[in-house]
Design an enzyme around this catalytic site. Structure first.
Site, PDB file in Angstrom:
ATOM      1  CG  ASP A  93      35.070  45.458  31.436  1.00 23.11           C
ATOM      2  OD1 ASP A  93      35.143  46.027  30.324  1.00 23.11           O
ATOM      3  OD2 ASP A  93      35.944  44.664  31.837  1.00 23.11           O
ATOM      4  CG  ASP A  96      41.647  52.366  28.891  1.00 26.69           C
ATOM      5  OD1 ASP A  96      41.681  53.161  29.818  1.00 26.69           O
ATOM      6  OD2 ASP A  96      42.673  51.886  28.370  1.00 26.69           O
ATOM      7  CG  PHE A 145      44.802  48.729  35.964  1.00 27.27           C
ATOM      8  CD1 PHE A 145      44.792  48.724  34.575  1.00 27.27           C
ATOM      9  CD2 PHE A 145      44.475  47.566  36.635  1.00 27.27           C
ATOM     10  CE1 PHE A 145      44.469  47.566  33.870  1.00 27.27           C
ATOM     11  CE2 PHE A 145      44.152  46.404  35.947  1.00 27.27           C
ATOM     12  CZ  PHE A 145      44.150  46.405  34.564  1.00 27.27           C
ATOM     13  NE  ARG A 158      38.534  37.957  34.598  1.00 24.66           N
ATOM     14  CZ  ARG A 158      38.687  38.814  33.594  1.00 24.66           C
ATOM     15  NH1 ARG A 158      37.961  39.903  33.544  1.00 24.66           N
ATOM     16  NH2 ARG A 158      39.577  38.584  32.652  1.00 24.66           N
TER      17      ARG A 158
HETATM   18  P1  IMP Z   1      39.901  49.846  25.318  1.00 24.31           P
HETATM   19  O1  IMP Z   1      39.905  49.034  24.075  1.00 24.31           O
HETATM   20  O2  IMP Z   1      41.207  50.574  25.506  1.00 24.31           O
HETATM   21  O3  IMP Z   1      38.732  50.765  25.452  1.00 24.31           O
HETATM   22  O4  IMP Z   1      39.916  48.839  26.513  1.00 24.31           O
HETATM   23  C1  IMP Z   1      38.833  48.241  26.999  1.00 24.31           C
HETATM   24  C2  IMP Z   1      39.225  46.973  27.731  1.00 24.31           C
HETATM   25  O5  IMP Z   1      40.465  47.117  28.447  1.00 24.31           O
HETATM   26  C3  IMP Z   1      38.185  46.673  28.764  1.00 24.31           C
HETATM   27  O6  IMP Z   1      37.209  45.817  28.243  1.00 24.31           O
HETATM   28  C4  IMP Z   1      38.995  46.003  29.858  1.00 24.31           C
HETATM   29  O7  IMP Z   1      39.050  44.616  29.611  1.00 24.31           O
HETATM   30  C5  IMP Z   1      40.348  46.570  29.733  1.00 24.31           C
HETATM   31  N1  IMP Z   1      40.588  47.638  30.734  1.00 24.31           N
HETATM   32  C6  IMP Z   1      40.671  48.963  30.503  1.00 24.31           C
HETATM   33  N2  IMP Z   1      40.900  49.636  31.645  1.00 24.31           N
HETATM   34  C7  IMP Z   1      40.939  48.715  32.617  1.00 24.31           C
HETATM   35  C8  IMP Z   1      41.138  48.795  34.055  1.00 24.31           C
HETATM   36  O8  IMP Z   1      41.312  49.856  34.668  1.00 24.31           O
HETATM   37  N3  IMP Z   1      41.104  47.612  34.719  1.00 24.31           N
HETATM   38  C9  IMP Z   1      40.911  46.414  34.107  1.00 24.31           C
HETATM   39  N4  IMP Z   1      40.722  46.296  32.782  1.00 24.31           N
HETATM   40  C10 IMP Z   1      40.744  47.439  32.041  1.00 24.31           C
HETATM   41 MG    MG Z   2      36.806  43.881  28.827  1.00 20.98          MG
END
Ligand code: IMP
Ligand code: MG
Length: 168
Positions: A93, A96, A145, A158
């Site tokens: 999705d 981050d 967010f 969701r």
């Molecule tokens: P990362 O490991 O920091 O890249 O995070 C990725 C995961 O964090 C994604 O698969 C999402 O589940 C969650 N995530 C990151 N940013 C958001 C957001 O703005 N809204 C909801 N979920 C997020």
């Molecule tokens: Mg995710």
């Protein structure tokens, strides 16, 4: 209140565009499209229906600490079977910090696939902590967010058909 950031029509035309790119890039390849649950559920379901190539679909579940993002990452349900010589495309999705995708890629890499690429509907490049860039990206977004179209806040929102930002 949730303010709409990306509308459902905009999402759908982007999904079609990404689907076309994937279709061109994977002609004749043994493609395995992996959905990272739960967040990528709608993106994945819409995207795979835009791709007319033969491919195998599968799902993984990756842990995240409730209400938080980027905690200790663990693959709760992984891929069974042989990945040797498969072209894996991971559908996520949002990217981050990049830690989730990094973890998944490192895990799959030990199983001799032909290639591993990543496809994210949303990208928050300003938050990146590990050196990783997705191969296919829908929308670059600011450090806010987001919820909807699979994305949640404590498992809520969701099912929104659009992507929004929670305001006061
Ligand atoms: P990362 O490991 O920091 O890249 O995070 C990725 C995961 O964090 C994604 O698969 C999402 O589940 C969650 N995530 C990151 N940013 C958001 C957001 O703005 N809204 C909801 N979920 C997020
Ligand atoms: Mg995710």
């Amino acid at each position: 209140m949730i303010d709409q950031l990306i509308g459902s029509k905009e999402i759908q035309s982007k999904v079609v565009e990404i689907g076309r790119q994937i279709e061109q890039d994977y002609v004749g390849k043994d493609l395995l499209m992996v959905c990272v649950l739960k967040g990528a559920i709608f993106f994945y379901a819409d995207l795979i229906r835009c791709i007319s190539l033969p491919f195998v679909l599968d799902f993984i579940v990756v842990s995240s600490r409730d209400g938080e993002i980027s905690g200790d990452i663990q693959i709760i349900k992984g891929l069974k079977g042989n990945l040797t010589d498969k072209h894996i495309l991971i559908i996520e999705d949002i990217i981050d910090t990049g830690k989730t995708l990094r973890h998944i890629i490192d895990d799959f890499s030990t199983r001799s696939p032909a290639s591993i690429k990543t496809c994210c509907l949303l990208d928050k490049p300003s938050r990146r902590e590990v050196d990783i860039e997705p191969d296919y990206v829908g929308f670059e977004v600011e450090d806010k967010f987001l919820v909807g179209y699979g994305l949640d806040l404590n498992e809520n929102h969701r099912n929104l058909p659009y992507i929004g930002v929670i305001s006061a």
